[in-house]
Design a protein around this motif. Structure first.
Motif, mmCIF file in Angstrom:
data_model
loop_
_atom_site.group_PDB
_atom_site.id
_atom_site.type_symbol
_atom_site.label_atom_id
_atom_site.label_comp_id
_atom_site.label_asym_id
_atom_site.label_seq_id
_atom_site.Cartn_x
_atom_site.Cartn_y
_atom_site.Cartn_z
ATOM 1 N N ASN A 28 25.756 6.716 128.555
ATOM 2 C CA ASN A 28 25.535 5.713 129.051
ATOM 3 C C ASN A 28 25.391 4.447 128.121
ATOM 4 O OD1 ASN A 28 25.006 6.403 131.974
ATOM 5 N ND2 ASN A 28 22.886 6.727 131.135
ATOM 6 N N GLN A 29 25.253 4.687 126.749
ATOM 7 C CA GLN A 29 26.090 4.009 125.335
ATOM 8 C C GLN A 29 24.213 2.988 125.430
ATOM 9 O OE1 GLN A 29 27.882 3.623 123.141
ATOM 10 N NE2 GLN A 29 28.792 5.517 124.419
ATOM 11 N N HIS A 30 23.004 3.448 125.879
ATOM 12 C CA HIS A 30 21.807 3.102 125.239
ATOM 13 C C HIS A 30 21.046 3.186 124.143
ATOM 14 C CE1 HIS A 30 21.121 2.919 129.484
ATOM 15 N NE2 HIS A 30 21.766 1.717 129.795
ATOM 16 N N LEU A 31 20.847 2.456 123.460
ATOM 17 C CA LEU A 31 20.654 3.681 122.299
ATOM 18 C C LEU A 31 18.444 3.786 122.618
ATOM 19 C CD1 LEU A 31 20.646 3.205 119.217
ATOM 20 C CD2 LEU A 31 19.520 1.422 118.931
ATOM 21 N N ARG A 32 18.603 5.468 121.883
ATOM 22 C CA ARG A 32 17.014 6.100 122.062
ATOM 23 C C ARG A 32 16.820 5.888 120.302
ATOM 24 N NH1 ARG A 32 18.689 11.073 125.634
ATOM 25 N NH2 ARG A 32 20.590 10.530 124.308
ATOM 26 N N LEU A 33 15.308 6.395 120.757
ATOM 27 C CA LEU A 33 14.574 6.734 119.578
ATOM 28 C C LEU A 33 14.074 8.090 120.221
ATOM 29 C CD1 LEU A 33 13.462 4.152 117.651
ATOM 30 C CD2 LEU A 33 14.730 4.895 117.066
ATOM 31 N N VAL A 34 14.692 9.558 119.441
ATOM 32 C CA VAL A 34 14.277 10.753 120.294
ATOM 33 C C VAL A 34 13.436 11.171 119.407
ATOM 34 C CG1 VAL A 34 14.933 12.818 120.827
ATOM 35 C CG2 VAL A 34 16.375 10.626 121.183
ATOM 36 N N PRO A 35 11.947 11.759 119.617
ATOM 37 C CA PRO A 35 11.337 12.260 118.399
ATOM 38 C C PRO A 35 11.520 13.764 118.855
ATOM 39 C CG PRO A 35 9.798 11.440 120.925
ATOM 40 C CD PRO A 35 11.635 10.840 120.990
ATOM 41 N N LEU A 36 11.113 14.697 117.841
ATOM 42 C CA LEU A 36 11.722 15.902 117.413
ATOM 43 C C LEU A 36 10.281 16.651 117.487
ATOM 44 C CD1 LEU A 36 14.283 14.694 114.028
ATOM 45 C CD2 LEU A 36 15.259 15.703 116.603
ATOM 46 N N THR A 37 10.631 17.711 117.445
ATOM 47 C CA THR A 37 9.219 18.408 117.481
ATOM 48 C C THR A 37 9.343 19.041 116.213
ATOM 49 O OG1 THR A 37 10.676 20.659 117.853
ATOM 50 C CG2 THR A 37 10.505 19.250 119.858
ATOM 51 N N LYS A 38 8.435 19.538 115.520
ATOM 52 C CA LYS A 38 8.561 20.074 113.918
ATOM 53 C C LYS A 38 9.635 21.294 113.591
ATOM 54 C CE LYS A 38 2.983 19.173 114.542
ATOM 55 N NZ LYS A 38 1.916 20.616 114.075
ATOM 56 N N ARG A 39 9.727 22.032 114.569
ATOM 57 C CA ARG A 39 10.566 22.994 114.788
ATOM 58 C C ARG A 39 12.178 21.903 114.555
ATOM 59 N NH1 ARG A 39 10.688 26.961 119.572
ATOM 60 N NH2 ARG A 39 10.558 25.162 120.583
ATOM 61 N N ALA A 40 12.261 21.201 115.493
ATOM 62 C CA ALA A 40 14.147 20.472 114.969
ATOM 63 C C ALA A 40 13.656 19.125 113.991
ATOM 64 C CB ALA A 40 13.957 19.319 115.790
ATOM 65 N N LYS A 41 12.494 19.428 113.441
ATOM 66 C CA LYS A 41 12.597 18.684 112.090
ATOM 67 C C LYS A 41 12.897 19.854 111.041
ATOM 68 C CE LYS A 41 10.516 14.639 108.690
ATOM 69 N NZ LYS A 41 11.924 14.815 107.939
ATOM 70 N N LEU A 42 12.356 20.376 110.632
ATOM 71 C CA LEU A 42 12.497 21.939 110.089
ATOM 72 C C LEU A 42 13.811 21.896 110.126
ATOM 73 C CD1 LEU A 42 10.913 23.857 107.511
ATOM 74 C CD2 LEU A 42 11.225 25.197 109.784
ATOM 75 N N ILE A 43 14.513 22.645 110.990
ATOM 76 C CA ILE A 43 15.849 22.421 111.119
ATOM 77 C C ILE A 43 16.972 21.473 110.512
ATOM 78 C CG2 ILE A 43 18.489 23.340 112.461
ATOM 79 C CD1 ILE A 43 16.091 24.628 114.478
ATOM 80 N N LEU A 44 16.512 20.086 110.712
ATOM 81 C CA LEU A 44 17.758 19.056 109.579
ATOM 82 C C LEU A 44 16.597 19.324 108.278
ATOM 83 C CD1 LEU A 44 17.134 16.145 112.431
ATOM 84 C CD2 LEU A 44 19.500 17.420 111.840
ATOM 85 N N ASP A 45 15.542 19.341 108.335
ATOM 86 C CA ASP A 45 15.400 19.449 106.763
ATOM 87 C C ASP A 45 16.389 20.358 105.850
ATOM 88 O OD1 ASP A 45 13.550 17.312 106.752
ATOM 89 O OD2 ASP A 45 11.867 18.213 106.661
ATOM 90 N N ARG A 46 16.493 21.907 106.958
ATOM 91 C CA ARG A 46 17.140 22.804 105.887
ATOM 92 C C ARG A 46 18.418 22.204 105.424
ATOM 93 N NH1 ARG A 46 15.555 27.719 109.396
ATOM 94 N NH2 ARG A 46 13.530 27.617 109.583
#
Length: 162
Positions: A28-46
């Motif tokens: 829908n082209q809406h800008l969203r700020l999506v909070p990440l879980t601790k698990r998702a943050k860890l995966i992105l950090d890796r």
């Protein structure tokens, strides 16, 4: 709860924010700020540690390579699929699991809709039956119309017999 092809794969490092938020433009082209879980943050950090020179965490992956990964997951977890191949688990199943768990946790439809870049009507239609109080809330709404002695049928009987 992101759409796998349109939102997850094209993710860039510029969209990943320090405050554990990700800028996403959905279908829908809406800008969203999506909070990440601790698990998702860890995966992105890796991913950042090993792919920091690439444009994003999933650079180089596409629908076909991700489907290969998913097939490996399905083989490793044979109970993921039911007997009927029509109900086979797919990447999009993760999005549905996200919505289902949010609604089961009692989160408001509007909150879940905003996180998923969907309408409240779609969330309510597809996941409303999972809300912990959805039937109780409906019954409670009817209770405001009085006691059983005061209902319309009782009043009609009283009027015709009295």
């Amino acid at each position: 709860g992101r759409r796998p092809w349109a939102e997850a794969l094209p993710l860039t490092w510029r969209q990943v924010k320090e405050a554990r938020l990700v800028d996403i433009r959905g279908k829908n082209q809406h800008l969203r700020l999506v909070p990440l879980t601790k698990r998702a943050k860890l995966i992105l950090d890796r991913q950042k540690a090993t792919h920091h020179n690439e444009p994003g965490p999933w650079h180089g992956l596409n629908k076909y390579t991700l489907n290969g990964v998913w097939e490996s997951v399905r083989v490793a977890l044979p109970n993921l699929d039911s007997i009927d191949p029509v109900w086979r688990a797919v990447w999009y199943s993760c999005r549905h699991t996200f919505a289902s768990r949010m609604i089961q946790a009692g989160k408001p439809y509007g909150f879940v809709a905003k996180l998923m870049d969907n309408s409240v009507a779609v969330i309510e239609k597809h996941y409303g039956h999972l809300a912990p109080n959805h039937l109780k809330d409906a019954v409670d709404a009817l209770e405001v119309f009085g006691t059983p002695q005061e209902n319309v049928v009782s009043l009609a009987i009283k009027k015709t017999t009295g």
